[in-house]
Design a protein around this motif. Structure first.
Motif, PDB file in Angstrom:
ATOM      1  N   GLN A 146      -0.796  17.528  -6.879  1.00  0.00           N
ATOM      2  CA  GLN A 146       0.004  15.840  -6.398  1.00  0.00           C
ATOM      3  C   GLN A 146      -0.474  15.587  -5.553  1.00  0.00           C
ATOM      4  O   GLN A 146      -0.613  13.976  -5.019  1.00  0.00           O
ATOM      5  CB  GLN A 146       1.627  15.587  -6.455  1.00  0.00           C
ATOM      6  CG  GLN A 146       1.442  15.999  -8.014  1.00  0.00           C
ATOM      7  CD  GLN A 146       1.161  15.656  -9.397  1.00  0.00           C
ATOM      8  OE1 GLN A 146       1.003  14.277  -8.535  1.00  0.00           O
ATOM      9  NE2 GLN A 146       1.878  16.055 -10.483  1.00  0.00           N
TER      10      GLN A 146
ATOM     11  N   ALA B 199      -3.839  14.309  -5.049  1.00  0.00           N
ATOM     12  CA  ALA B 199      -3.748  12.741  -6.021  1.00  0.00           C
ATOM     13  C   ALA B 199      -3.105  11.568  -4.562  1.00  0.00           C
ATOM     14  O   ALA B 199      -3.698  11.039  -4.287  1.00  0.00           O
ATOM     15  CB  ALA B 199      -3.600  13.036  -6.490  1.00  0.00           C
ATOM     16  N   GLN B 200      -2.328  11.799  -3.952  1.00  0.00           N
ATOM     17  CA  GLN B 200      -1.661  11.313  -3.360  1.00  0.00           C
ATOM     18  C   GLN B 200      -2.531  11.070  -2.228  1.00  0.00           C
ATOM     19  O   GLN B 200      -2.861   9.804  -1.848  1.00  0.00           O
ATOM     20  CB  GLN B 200      -0.213  11.667  -2.567  1.00  0.00           C
ATOM     21  CG  GLN B 200       0.925  11.551  -3.845  1.00  0.00           C
ATOM     22  CD  GLN B 200       1.496  11.845  -3.502  1.00  0.00           C
ATOM     23  OE1 GLN B 200       2.584  12.106  -2.228  1.00  0.00           O
ATOM     24  NE2 GLN B 200       2.927  13.135  -4.555  1.00  0.00           N
ATOM     25  N   ASN B 201      -3.297  11.514  -1.233  1.00  0.00           N
ATOM     26  CA  ASN B 201      -4.468  11.868  -0.267  1.00  0.00           C
ATOM     27  C   ASN B 201      -5.260  10.891  -0.489  1.00  0.00           C
ATOM     28  O   ASN B 201      -5.787   9.744   0.442  1.00  0.00           O
ATOM     29  CB  ASN B 201      -4.759  13.158   0.198  1.00  0.00           C
ATOM     30  CG  ASN B 201      -3.867  14.074   1.042  1.00  0.00           C
ATOM     31  OD1 ASN B 201      -1.877  13.313   1.105  1.00  0.00           O
ATOM     32  ND2 ASN B 201      -3.155  15.099   1.469  1.00  0.00           N
TER      33      ASN B 201
ATOM     34  N   ARG C  37       4.697   4.837   2.199  1.00  0.00           N
ATOM     35  CA  ARG C  37       5.267   6.543   2.217  1.00  0.00           C
ATOM     36  C   ARG C  37       5.759   6.834   3.244  1.00  0.00           C
ATOM     37  O   ARG C  37       7.022   6.903   3.446  1.00  0.00           O
ATOM     38  CB  ARG C  37       4.560   7.703   1.689  1.00  0.00           C
ATOM     39  CG  ARG C  37       4.183   8.946   1.619  1.00  0.00           C
ATOM     40  CD  ARG C  37       3.779   9.259   0.732  1.00  0.00           C
ATOM     41  NE  ARG C  37       2.143   9.896   2.102  1.00  0.00           N
ATOM     42  CZ  ARG C  37       1.348  11.274   0.688  1.00  0.00           C
ATOM     43  NH1 ARG C  37       1.737  11.411  -0.072  1.00  0.00           N
ATOM     44  NH2 ARG C  37       0.601  11.041   1.788  1.00  0.00           N
TER      45      ARG C  37
ATOM     46  N   LYS D  39       0.811  -1.338   0.465  1.00  0.00           N
ATOM     47  CA  LYS D  39       0.182  -0.366  -0.192  1.00  0.00           C
ATOM     48  C   LYS D  39       0.749   0.479   0.106  1.00  0.00           C
ATOM     49  O   LYS D  39       1.484   1.428   0.461  1.00  0.00           O
ATOM     50  CB  LYS D  39      -1.020  -0.505   1.325  1.00  0.00           C
ATOM     51  CG  LYS D  39      -2.218  -0.696   0.704  1.00  0.00           C
ATOM     52  CD  LYS D  39      -3.500  -0.470   2.442  1.00  0.00           C
ATOM     53  CE  LYS D  39      -4.210  -1.405   2.081  1.00  0.00           C
ATOM     54  NZ  LYS D  39      -4.898  -1.826   3.707  1.00  0.00           N
ATOM     55  N   PHE D  40       0.870   2.062  -0.693  1.00  0.00           N
ATOM     56  CA  PHE D  40       0.920   3.341  -0.598  1.00  0.00           C
ATOM     57  C   PHE D  40       1.033   4.375   0.533  1.00  0.00           C
ATOM     58  O   PHE D  40       2.715   5.191   0.570  1.00  0.00           O
ATOM     59  CB  PHE D  40       0.335   4.075  -1.924  1.00  0.00           C
ATOM     60  CG  PHE D  40       1.489   5.531  -1.926  1.00  0.00           C
ATOM     61  CD1 PHE D  40       2.132   5.607  -2.762  1.00  0.00           C
ATOM     62  CD2 PHE D  40       0.028   6.740  -1.408  1.00  0.00           C
ATOM     63  CE1 PHE D  40       2.898   7.441  -2.360  1.00  0.00           C
ATOM     64  CE2 PHE D  40       0.897   8.088  -1.362  1.00  0.00           C
ATOM     65  CZ  PHE D  40       1.860   8.647  -1.949  1.00  0.00           C
ATOM     66  N   THR D  41       0.693   4.035   1.290  1.00  0.00           N
ATOM     67  CA  THR D  41      -0.055   4.885   2.887  1.00  0.00           C
ATOM     68  C   THR D  41       1.577   4.515   3.318  1.00  0.00           C
ATOM     69  O   THR D  41       2.002   5.259   3.239  1.00  0.00           O
ATOM     70  CB  THR D  41      -0.986   4.112   3.388  1.00  0.00           C
ATOM     71  OG1 THR D  41      -2.292   4.531   1.898  1.00  0.00           O
ATOM     72  CG2 THR D  41      -1.267   5.040   4.109  1.00  0.00           C
TER      73      THR D  41
ATOM     74  N   LEU E 140      -5.713   8.520  -2.630  1.00  0.00           N
ATOM     75  CA  LEU E 140      -5.391   7.490  -3.691  1.00  0.00           C
ATOM     76  C   LEU E 140      -5.435   6.714  -1.931  1.00  0.00           C
ATOM     77  O   LEU E 140      -5.206   5.676  -1.679  1.00  0.00           O
ATOM     78  CB  LEU E 140      -3.513   7.296  -3.446  1.00  0.00           C
ATOM     79  CG  LEU E 140      -3.106   6.297  -3.853  1.00  0.00           C
ATOM     80  CD1 LEU E 140      -3.621   5.364  -4.965  1.00  0.00           C
ATOM     81  CD2 LEU E 140      -1.660   6.896  -4.472  1.00  0.00           C
ATOM     82  N   GLU E 141      -4.489   7.319  -0.472  1.00  0.00           N
ATOM     83  CA  GLU E 141      -3.934   6.986   0.607  1.00  0.00           C
ATOM     84  C   GLU E 141      -5.523   6.224   1.619  1.00  0.00           C
ATOM     85  O   GLU E 141      -5.854   5.818   1.298  1.00  0.00           O
ATOM     86  CB  GLU E 141      -3.416   8.012   1.759  1.00  0.00           C
ATOM     87  CG  GLU E 141      -3.056   7.236   2.597  1.00  0.00           C
ATOM     88  CD  GLU E 141      -1.704   8.568   3.193  1.00  0.00           C
ATOM     89  OE1 GLU E 141      -2.706  10.016   3.688  1.00  0.00           O
ATOM     90  OE2 GLU E 141      -0.801   8.036   3.816  1.00  0.00           O
TER      91      GLU E 141
ATOM     92  N   GLU F  64      -7.057   3.525  -0.326  1.00  0.00           N
ATOM     93  CA  GLU F  64      -6.510   2.378   0.675  1.00  0.00           C
ATOM     94  C   GLU F  64      -7.199   1.446   1.280  1.00  0.00           C
ATOM     95  O   GLU F  64      -7.462   1.100   2.385  1.00  0.00           O
ATOM     96  CB  GLU F  64      -5.277   2.292   0.265  1.00  0.00           C
ATOM     97  CG  GLU F  64      -4.237   2.477  -1.189  1.00  0.00           C
ATOM     98  CD  GLU F  64      -2.883   2.920  -0.493  1.00  0.00           C
ATOM     99  OE1 GLU F  64      -2.107   2.613  -1.381  1.00  0.00           O
ATOM    100  OE2 GLU F  64      -2.127   3.373   0.407  1.00  0.00           O
ATOM    101  N   ALA F  65      -6.970   2.656   2.452  1.00  0.00           N
ATOM    102  CA  ALA F  65      -7.691   2.662   3.857  1.00  0.00           C
ATOM    103  C   ALA F  65      -8.897   2.161   3.718  1.00  0.00           C
ATOM    104  O   ALA F  65      -9.094   0.725   4.063  1.00  0.00           O
ATOM    105  CB  ALA F  65      -8.136   4.253   4.702  1.00  0.00           C
TER     106      ALA F  65
ATOM    107  N   TYR G 139       2.910   7.303  -7.734  1.00  0.00           N
ATOM    108  CA  TYR G 139       2.984   8.038  -6.712  1.00  0.00           C
ATOM    109  C   TYR G 139       3.744   6.490  -6.106  1.00  0.00           C
ATOM    110  O   TYR G 139       4.852   6.906  -5.211  1.00  0.00           O
ATOM    111  CB  TYR G 139       1.672   7.969  -5.783  1.00  0.00           C
ATOM    112  CG  TYR G 139       1.291   9.411  -6.820  1.00  0.00           C
ATOM    113  CD1 TYR G 139       1.971  10.066  -6.762  1.00  0.00           C
ATOM    114  CD2 TYR G 139      -0.014   9.169  -6.895  1.00  0.00           C
ATOM    115  CE1 TYR G 139       1.408  11.434  -7.323  1.00  0.00           C
ATOM    116  CE2 TYR G 139      -0.893  10.121  -7.836  1.00  0.00           C
ATOM    117  CZ  TYR G 139       0.300  11.525  -7.676  1.00  0.00           C
ATOM    118  OH  TYR G 139      -0.490  12.671  -8.792  1.00  0.00           O
TER     119      TYR G 139
END
Lengths: 1207, 229
Positions: free
Chosen positions: B176, B179-181, A92, A87-89, B183-184, B187-188, A126
């Motif tokens: 950016q 977008a990352q947040n 990172r 997972k990216f989370t 994605l996060e 995922e959660a 990412y």
């Protein structure tokens, strides 16, 4: 599974997260350390769990603790675990932690290589981005080497977000792995013109950073940057480019001329202060580099100074600061334009902001003249008194000394004044710069003879005054002054009024609290004084007084004998014995003064700081030769542990940054200089008289000690420098009057007196004659000192490794290592291929002068070309006649083709990016490649089709007209041979081996679509033999083909590479194979097949390897080689071309060539040595070969015979 | 090159540290202390440049800093960076860090501030910015930073990479980061929901803290931040 996950996260919510940790720390202000150690224990528990979310949370908290100063390197492995989470989370979090705490010493870092590679090629941008960001912080040489190629691929990624990061990180890769610079550079250059501004900015950033360290290698990019500068609107990019130009202009003044106009326009037009400031800065750099020859030069300076004045007068302190900073740059070359703004600078000296005051101080350095020196220093002295912080006060102190001592005391007219200033400065408590003052005192006293009497008087007063000794030594460096004082009083004791009093002052018990090195000087100089006193007393026939002095010494010296400092102890014991002996003699009424003074006879002269370095090494002295034979192994082993220990210790004591080290070095050098200047044992036995008085040779200089009577010889008590200011004014006034009276006479004397200032001072300065007729002795240099001013470059400078000539064509050996064995990969990464490493030609030792010359010539020519390219751009009008297409250089081992022909290349895939390369000749390695872009640039009429058809052998043999060179030019050669052809497709191929892989060869196949159809799904398959097999992707069977990683539109060609594994290489062999593909056109698609026979010659297993002639001779002598020979008749080709042909087609290199006889060498991928002796007769050539394998040799010679038969 | 980026408060407590050259933890702390020592004794109205300290220094290096409310933002750079450019960068970073660290109160702030900018004109932007911050956001911005240091790191990573400025266009950075947040969050998914709920509960008493610390300033804070509770 899902249940487990939910359960895990429910567990997790009762764990502490980062916010809880922060809150907890804030709530435990009193026992923070205890609380944190508790938390760390919890974290350790969390890290043991399997749930990656828990681990990530723990790592996140660790990152915070790292910021607070806790070492978290113990969790490095867990961090890697979190980095590799899917997972990216979490990823990172992992990469952030790694970037905060990983460094080159982290041992688990090597475990990350594959993870990072995986992330770099991840489909999510990412993931890739976060990996790049992390890597930029902890990249090591190993990681850089292993990942360079992957990152280079990312530089052409479709997403600008990835591209810009990949481009930027390349700088870090270059730093850690300098070999990657040249292969990656063409692509980097290409990115300067990337459509995305972010990528462009990143590329500019990287190149600017590179160019800042080694500007000369990037000069050829100037036109490109110029274009960017005039087209870009991004201030950030503009600033970088303008800064880069600032670094380039000193190397190419014509560039400056071209820049002035656009920069001036920018200065006028921009509203951004940052840009304006950088423009002014670069204009200044340009003006410095031009220094003359610019017509409107003064206008530009005026513009700069005027703009800077606006900055300095601005209420914004930042602009004020920067304005002063830039002003100090102008000062160096155009002091007059700055001096006009003296008022402003002096005003800034009173600014409340220390940074601004410091900058203003820098400017003062250039503003002093004889006229205003005293006034300015007076002002600074008042600042010294007012300054509270020691740093600023120390800075003032150094500046005062700098200003006064600059250019050999150029501005000082009255040295008594200067000495008094120095003495006043000794009253500063707690300064770090006592040694600076001491050095100045020594320097002035030694070099200005006229001042010695005065200096001695002042110094004895210093020795007498209690305040210096009283201050505690650890707190103040100021007691260093006593070092100088003691030495001056001792050395020039003949000038002392009351030597006995000084002697007593130096023998006081308090002296023993001083640092050892000062005490040592005390002891030594006590004896000098003693000698002087004895002399005096004996001349006055005062025997009892002399005995009293001796008695005093005998009583007082024991306090030094007890010193803990060895040097003091040793000197004191020696001298004590000496004095006791003298005492005995005195008791017998023997005159001793003469003998005691003879201990210190002779004069000490200042020695230049670099003198020692410049002593030329006498002829015939080999410094590297053993003096004694080296010790036997067993003995050296004994010593080893000790050496290791020392090594270790060194590392411990020098954890500082290299910059700091340089300072340290400079400091030590300075210390050594002093040491040398003071050390009585350092003096040369016979100082060369002509060097002692450089300024006034001959007899004229003799009246050295002529002191102007208008200045009192001695100022009673502690002098106040202010008095001198007044006196000086009076004196100058009087002088002026006097001067009017006796003009002519005076002028003559004046000239003599001030000769050393001849060129430097302004007109008004000339009116001021120095108070003392001062003769400054220049520092001595050894006779026939080496004139070169070798720079003290730091060998550890990490940027030095990046000093790489980027205009040289790439050699095969410079390919980036690629971590793969399979040939087929995604189509977007054509550079991913297995490349045999062929040694770089140019590294080859050139034993023969002729070849050497050739090479030189080639080099020169290349430089000329490069220069011409830039010249063309730099000249405002085009050159009268554009040079005709360059004639190509010829080298015995390096084949260069005519421009119309295919340009032979080393196997640099990236070269196809390098559009400008066609201006350069490229020595061919043993193969060529066709590149789409090359093709486009070439005149089409030279070819039947514009397709990339490798020249066939007939083409190769085609005579080429190219007459102007000394050496006959070489015909174009290609090692690509036809594999198979039908109406759809033509295949040509070449085989290369690599020394790194002893059982692999790479077959490069150029596939050319000759039809109107679109060719796709190409697959190549061969029938493996026992000896040779095709390397297929993992998991596929021997019957599967290997897909070609691209498709071919009509008329296009491309190259694919296939790896074959070979068992035995002594025999040539053929493999049958098929290429299957789908041809698609308007009517539909058809499956097609093309059969071929792949021929592996023995030659293809050879790899060009340079060989030194001595190694070659040894090899031949060894007798392990079997021999065989051939002879070919009917050869008309010149020997030179013949050798080139053998080199090119058979992968040999020339070891040595004498007339029509040459020795050549090559090596097989399995390490067989192959040596050839090629002799040319009338019409024939004989080749004698020696090789470690007879079969291989005979096969090779057969192949060679065929080649030669076509000559 | 940027050698290091530090944020610490008026008492020298580190709030964020990013070193682009390897230093041991001890040295890092020393550098922070030394830098704090150099920066903190400077008056408010002096220039924002400072010759580097001894540890991270070298004659080529400079400290460029800004002081916002209770925080010092310090960049240690060498001569290849434009001094004024970096100053500008710090300002933009701070601005967007605040916007992005997630506290709903603070996200209101840029909108409101931008109005002032329009009124006052761009030239005085910086002054206004600092003054308003000093008035209204003492402690608030520091707390936001403390609790969301990872997010500030993420913004920083989009701005500076390996010591080199990567992107100066704030819109691009924001895109950016968003977008990352996103994605996060995706995922959660379901599994993350309970954790989010808990952390929301935990964060509820967060506004208590600034009051406890700085009672004297309440009168300023409350009227400006009605949505705080």
């Amino acid at each position: 599974m899902a249940l487990k996950m939910v359960k895990g996260s429910i567990d997790r919510m009762f764990d502490k997260n980062l916010q809880d940790l922060v809150r907890g720390i804030r709530n435990h202000k009193e026992d923070e350390a205890k609380y944190i150690s508790q938390c760390i224990d919890e974290i350790k528990q969390e890290l043991k769990q399997d749930n990656i979310a828990v681990k990530a949370n723990a790592v996140c908290k660790l990152t915070y603790l790292q910021m607070l100063g806790y070492d978290i390197s113990w969790a490095a492995f867990n961090i890697i675990e979190v980095m590799s989470a899917s997972k990216f989370t979490f990823k990172r979090i992992g990469y952030l932690a790694a970037s905060q705490c990983f460094h080159e010493g982290t041992d688990v870092i090597m475990l990350t290589t594959n993870q990072i590679r995986k992330d770099l090629s991840s489909p999510s941008q990412y993931d890739t981005g976060v990996a790049l960001t992390g890597l930029s912080c902890f990249v090591t040489p190993d990681l850089a080497r292993d990942l360079a190629n992957d990152i280079m691929t990312l530089m052409s990624h479709t997403k600008p977000y990835i591209r810009k990061k990949a481009v930027l990180i390349m700088y870090k890769v270059f730093l850690k792995y300098p070999e990657s610079l040249r292969p990656a550079f063409p692509r980097l250059k290409e990115k300067l013109e990337d459509p995305d501004p972010g990528v462009q900015s990143a590329a500019v950033n990287v190149i600017c950073e590179l160019a800042r360290r080694n500007p000369k290698n990037y000069l050829s990019l100037a036109p490109l940057f110029f274009k960017l500068m005039t087209s870009s609107t991004n201030n950030w990019v503009l600033i970088k480019i303008i800064k880069l130009f600032g670094a380039l202009t000193p190397l190419e003044p014509r560039l400056g001329k071209k820049l002035i106009e656009p920069l001036t326009n920018l200065i006028h037009s921009t509203s951004a202060m940052s840009l304006l400031y950088e423009c002014v800065n670069t204009v200044i750099a340009v003006l410095i580099s031009l220094s003359s020859g610019m017509p409107n030069h003064s206008a530009s300076i005026q513009l700069c100074v005027q703009k800077l004045r606006i900055l300095i007068e601005d209420s914004d302190q930042n602009l004020k600061y920067l304005g002063l900073l830039a002003m100090s740059k102008i000062l160096r070359t155009h002091p007059k334009s700055v001096q006009a703004h003296k008022d402003l600078v002096l005003q800034c000296l009173d600014d409340k902001d220390e940074s601004i005051r410091l900058r203003a101080l820098d400017l003062l350095y250039g503003m002093v003249s004889k006229k205003n020196l005293m006034e300015i220093v007076k002002k600074l002295m008042t600042h010294v008194d007012k300054a509270e912080g020691t740093t600023y006060r120390d800075e003032l102190l150094t500046k005062i000394i700098d200003i006064c001592s600059q250019s050999n005391y150029q501005h000082i007219t009255n040295f008594e004044w200067y000495i008094s200033i120095l003495v006043e400065l000794t009253r500063l408590e707690g300064t770090r710069h006592g040694h600076l003052i001491a050095a100045q005192m020594l320097d002035v006293a030694i070099r200005v003879k006229a001042i010695r009497r005065f200096a001695v008087a002042q110094m004895s007063a210093l020795l007498d005054s209690a305040h210096l000794v009283a201050s505690s030594p650890q707190r103040s460096g100021i007691c260093e002054v006593l070092y100088a004082a003691a030495w001056i009083c001792g050395e020039f004791s003949e000038h002392l009024q009351e030597p006995q009093q000084t002697l007593e002052a130096m023998l006081r018990p308090k002296v023993t609290t001083l640092p050892g090195h000062i005490q040592a000087v005390y002891v030594q100089n006590v004896v000098k004084l003693y000698a002087a006193i004895l002399q005096q007393k004996e001349q006055a026939a005062d025997a009892s007084a002399a005995q009293e002095v001796t008695q005093l010494l005998v009583e007082r010296l024991p306090q030094f004998v007890q010193s803990a400092d060895l040097e003091v102890q040793e000197r004191a014991s020696c001298i004590l014995q000496l004095v006791k002996h003298v005492q005995k003699l005195q008791a017998k009424d023997v005159p001793v003064a003469e003998e005691v003074s003879s201990l210190f006879a002779g004069e000490l002269n200042p020695v230049a700081p670099k003198a020692q370095k410049k002593v030329p090494i006498p002829e015939g002295l080999d410094l590297d030769a053993w003096i004694n034979e080296p010790l036997s192994d067993s003995e050296s082993e004994d010593e080893k542990p000790k050496a290791m220990f020392q090594d270790e210790e060194q590392r411990h004591t020098k954890p500082r940054a290299p910059e700091a080290d340089e300072q340290e070095l400079a400091r030590r050098r300075e210390a050594r200089r002093q040491e040398q200047a003071n050390n009585p044992f350092y003096i040369k036995s016979s100082p060369s008289p002509q060097k002692r008085y450089q300024d006034a040779p001959g007899v004229e200089h003799i009246p050295v000690v002529q002191i102007d009577l208008s200045v009192p010889l001695k100022v009673p008590g502690m002098p106040l420098s202010d008095q001198y200011v007044k006196l000086e004014e009076e004196r100058r006034h009087r002088q002026r009057l006097e001067k009017d009276k006796r003009k002519k006479k005076k002028r003559e004397r004046e000239r003599r007196g001030t000769r050393r200032h001849s060129s430097l001072h302004t007109e008004s300065d000339e009116d001021i004659a120095p108070a003392q007729r001062v003769d400054i002795i220049t520092e001595e240099m050894p006779e026939n000192a080496l004139p070169s001013d070798e720079d003290d470059k730091d060998p550890n400078d990490p940027y030095r490794a990046l000093d790489i000539d980027l205009d040289k064509p790439l050699a095969d050996s410079e390919k980036l290592p690629v971590q793969k064995h399979r040939n087929a990969e995604t189509s977007k990464s054509p550079e991913k291929e297995d490349v045999p490493l062929v040694e770089k030609k140019s590294k080859k030792p050139r034993k023969k002068e002729k070849k050497h010359k050739e090479k030189e010539r080639e080099k020169k020519k290349k430089e000329v070309e490069k220069g011409e390219d830039l010249d063309f751009w730099l000249s405002t009008t085009p050159p009268p006649a554009t040079p005709a297409p360059e004639e190509l250089e010829v080298n015995t081992t390096v084949t260069v083709l005519k421009e119309e022909q295919e340009e032979p290349r080393g196997e640099e895939q990236d070269a196809d990016e390098d559009r400008e390369q066609d201006l350069e000749k490229k020595p061919s390695k043993h193969k060529k490649k066709k590149h789409k872009k090359d093709k486009e640039e070439r005149p089409k009429d030279k070819r039947k089709s514009k397709k990339k058809v490798p020249p066939t052998d007939e083409e190769a043999a085609e005579p080429v007209e190219n007459g102007t060179l000394d050496e006959e030019p070489l015909p174009p050669m290609s090692s690509y041979t036809l594999l198979a052809e039908n109406s759809y497709i033509k295949m040509t191929y070449d085989v290369q081996g690599s020394l790194q892989k002893d059982s692999q060869v790479t077959v490069s196949v150029v596939l050319e679509n000759q039809s109107d159809s679109f060719l796709k799904s190409m697959e190549l398959n061969v029938l493996d033999s026992l000896n040779a097999r095709l390397a297929r992707p993992e998991g596929s069977s021997v019957h599967d083909g290997v897909p070609v990683p691209f498709q071919l539109p009509p008329g296009i060609s491309n190259e694919a590479q296939f790896v074959f594994t070979i068992q035995s290489i002594v025999m040539a062999q053929k493999l049958k194979g098929t290429l299957s593909f789908i041809a698609k056109n308007d009517e539909g698609s058809t499956h097609e097949k093309l059969d071929f026979k792949l021929h592996f010659t023995c030659t293809s297993y050879l790899v060009t390897t340079p060989c030194y002639s001595d190694a070659f001779a040894k090899l031949l002598e060894s007798g392990d080689l079997s021999m065989s020979s051939i002879k070919v008749d009917g050869i008309s080709m010149s020997f030179h071309n013949l050798l080139a042909k053998i080199c090119f087609h058979h992968h040999f290199s020339v070891v040595e060539r004498v007339d029509s006889c040459a020795s050549m060498y090559s090596r097989s991928i399995q390490g067989h040595h192959v040596c050839l002796l090629v002799k040319k007769g009338e019409k024939s050539v004989s080749v004698d070969g020696k090789c470690s394998d007879p079969t291989l040799l005979s096969n090779l010679l057969e192949e060679m015979k065929e080649t030669l038969a076509t000559c | 090159m940027i050698k290091a980026i530090l944020i610490f408060n008026n008492h020298g407590k580190p709030r964020l540290s990013k070193f682009y050259q390897p230093y041991s933890e001890d040295t890092q702390q020393q550098i922070i202390r030394e830098t704090f020592h150099l920066v903190s004794k400077r008056d408010e109205n002096v220039c924002n440049f400072l010759e580097g300290g001894l540890l991270i220094g070298g004659s080529d290096n400079k400290l460029i800093y800004r002081h916002y409310a209770t925080l010092y933002f310090v960049f240690c750079v060498d001569s290849s960076e434009s001094e004024l450019g970096i100053l500008d960068l710090i300002q933009r970073w701070f601005f967007h860090s605040l916007e992005h660290v997630g506290n709903s109160v603070v996200t209101v702030f840029p909108l409101w501030l931008s109005q002032i900018f329009e009124e006052e004109g761009v030239l005085s932007m910086h002054k206004v910015f600092v003054e308003t911050l000093d008035k209204c956001f003492e402690n608030v911005c520091e707390l936001d930073l403390i609790f969301h240091v990872d997010k500030v790191h993420n913004i920083l990573a989009e701005m500076v990479m390996g010591g080199m400025v990567l992107e100066t266009n704030m819109n691009e950075i924001v895109t950016q980061i968003d977008a990352q947040n996103k994605l996060e969050k995706s995922e959660a998914g379901l599994a993350g929901a309970p954790a989010r709920a808990v952390s929301a509960v935990k964060n509820m008493n967060l506004p208590e803290i600034p009051r406890n610390i700085n009672i004297g300033d309440i009168s300023i804070k409350v009227p400006n931040l009605p949505s705080f509770k």
